[in-house]
Design a protein around this motif. Structure first.
Motif, PDB file in Angstrom:
ATOM      1  N   HIS A  71       0.838  -1.207   0.000  1.00  0.00           N
ATOM      2  CA  HIS A  71       0.000   0.000   0.000  1.00  0.00           C
ATOM      3  C   HIS A  71       0.869   1.252   0.000  1.00  0.00           C
ATOM      4  N   LEU A  72       1.931   1.264   0.786  1.00  0.00           N
ATOM      5  CA  LEU A  72       2.834   2.419   0.817  1.00  0.00           C
ATOM      6  C   LEU A  72       3.511   2.627  -0.532  1.00  0.00           C
ATOM      7  N   THR A 138       9.788   7.928  -7.487  1.00  0.00           N
ATOM      8  CA  THR A 138      10.235   6.627  -7.992  1.00  0.00           C
ATOM      9  C   THR A 138      11.305   6.021  -7.086  1.00  0.00           C
ATOM     10  N   TRP A 139      12.169   6.851  -6.516  1.00  0.00           N
ATOM     11  CA  TRP A 139      13.174   6.337  -5.579  1.00  0.00           C
ATOM     12  C   TRP A 139      12.509   5.834  -4.307  1.00  0.00           C
ATOM     13  N   SER A 140      11.459   6.517  -3.874  1.00  0.00           N
ATOM     14  CA  SER A 140      10.695   6.037  -2.720  1.00  0.00           C
ATOM     15  C   SER A 140      10.078   4.677  -3.017  1.00  0.00           C
ATOM     16  N   MET A 141       9.542   4.502  -4.224  1.00  0.00           N
ATOM     17  CA  MET A 141       8.962   3.209  -4.604  1.00  0.00           C
ATOM     18  C   MET A 141      10.012   2.100  -4.541  1.00  0.00           C
ATOM     19  N   ILE A 178      12.826   2.029   6.067  1.00  0.00           N
ATOM     20  CA  ILE A 178      11.466   2.539   5.870  1.00  0.00           C
ATOM     21  C   ILE A 178      11.449   4.054   6.038  1.00  0.00           C
ATOM     22  N   ASP A 179      12.240   4.565   6.989  1.00  0.00           N
ATOM     23  CA  ASP A 179      12.354   6.011   7.156  1.00  0.00           C
ATOM     24  C   ASP A 179      12.863   6.687   5.888  1.00  0.00           C
ATOM     25  N   LEU A 180      13.892   6.098   5.280  1.00  0.00           N
ATOM     26  CA  LEU A 180      14.456   6.671   4.057  1.00  0.00           C
ATOM     27  C   LEU A 180      13.414   6.710   2.938  1.00  0.00           C
ATOM     28  N   PHE A 185       9.369  10.108  -0.143  1.00  0.00           N
ATOM     29  CA  PHE A 185       7.967  10.397  -0.470  1.00  0.00           C
ATOM     30  C   PHE A 185       7.581  11.786   0.017  1.00  0.00           C
ATOM     31  N   ASN A 186       8.032  12.150   1.224  1.00  0.00           N
ATOM     32  CA  ASN A 186       7.742  13.479   1.756  1.00  0.00           C
ATOM     33  C   ASN A 186       8.399  14.571   0.915  1.00  0.00           C
ATOM     34  N   TYR A 187       9.616  14.321   0.425  1.00  0.00           N
ATOM     35  CA  TYR A 187      10.278  15.308  -0.428  1.00  0.00           C
ATOM     36  C   TYR A 187       9.481  15.542  -1.710  1.00  0.00           C
TER      37      TYR A 187
END
Length: 261
Positions: A71-72, A138-141, A178-180, A185-187
């Motif tokens: 989901h994330l 995309t990096w968050s994914m 997970i923090d990274l 995503f926040n950025y």
């Protein structure tokens, strides 16, 4: 700097643009330094992520954990695909700047006599901003994909070779990964916020300055002074207090049993 580029904007435009980048850089650095604080969303959520990974190690079935991670990841995929649509629209607008100039000239609060070069540079800045957002999403994914692999490789609850120290180290490192992913995503979301502020530049540089300040104010309040933060922090504090009470009661009970013996 070419003279044509200098003439594309007024001194107020350059001031607004410098204010925009200064506010973004300041908030990025400030939030990064306060990231591990207990009184910010990132710091509180890090504690919850660590608890999540620590309790995951005690479960045999981890289907729910994998579902949460999927989901994330889908959230990042949604925003990445939306960013591509926005970029396509902006590139399309680059070919119709003459019509866009006519529309801006009719707006009641727009700056007087906007130039074609100035409009194109503003559009290019918007394009660059959303390209940055696309790369962060995309990096968050990808990082959430790594987190899913970490869940799959987590030590089993009944694994004999897994020591308590190894389990604790795994929980810490998994929570950090997970923090990274969440930070990236926040950025990307932050780029969307500043992109909305950048739209005000098409009206007037003063509107751009005020919109940039407003975006920083909204982000600051939500990250450090929101009701959501207070609720999350209170839940975290209660959980720590309750575990401390249980640990104290267990220690007292064990000492009483040893004295009775």
């Amino acid at each position: 700097m070419p003279e044509s580029l200098m003439m594309a904007f007024s001194w107020l435009d350059w001031l607004a643009l410098g204010w925009f980048f200064a506010c973004w850089a300041w908030y990025y650095e400030y939030s990064r330094r306060r990231q591990r604080s207990k009184r910010c969303l990132a710091g509180v959520m890090h504690g919850y992520r660590y608890d999540w990974m620590r309790r995951l190690l005690g479960r045999e079935a981890r289907i729910a954990d994998a579902t949460i991670m999927t989901h994330l990841e889908r959230n990042g995929a949604f925003f990445a695909s939306s960013t591509l649509l926005i970029l396509a629209a902006l590139f399309g607008l680059m070919g119709t700047t003459e019509r866009a100039l006519l529309v801006l000239a009719d707006l009641p609060f727009a700056a007087s006599s906007p130039s074609r070069l100035g409009l194109e540079l503003k559009l290019l800045l918007l394009i660059g901003l959303f390209i940055y957002a696309f790369f962060t999403f995309t990096w968050s994914m990808r990082q959430y994909n790594f987190c899913a692999i970490l869940i799959g490789s987590a030590p089993a609850a009944d694994e004999k070779d897994s020591t308590p120290g190894l389990r604790k180290m795994f929980a810490i490192q998994a929570a950090n990964v997970i923090d990274l992913a969440a930070n990236q995503f926040n950025y990307g979301l932050r780029a969307y916020y500043f992109g909305l502020a950048l739209l005000a530049w098409f009206l007037h540089p003063l509107a751009f300055i005020l919109a940039t300040a407003g975006v920083v104010g909204v982000l600051f309040r939500r990250e450090f002074h929101s009701k959501t933060l207070k609720a999350l922090a209170a839940g975290r504090d209660l959980d720590i207090t309750f575990r401390g009470i249980l640990q104290h009661e267990e220690t007292t009970s064990e000492s009483l049993k040893s004295q009775n013996k």
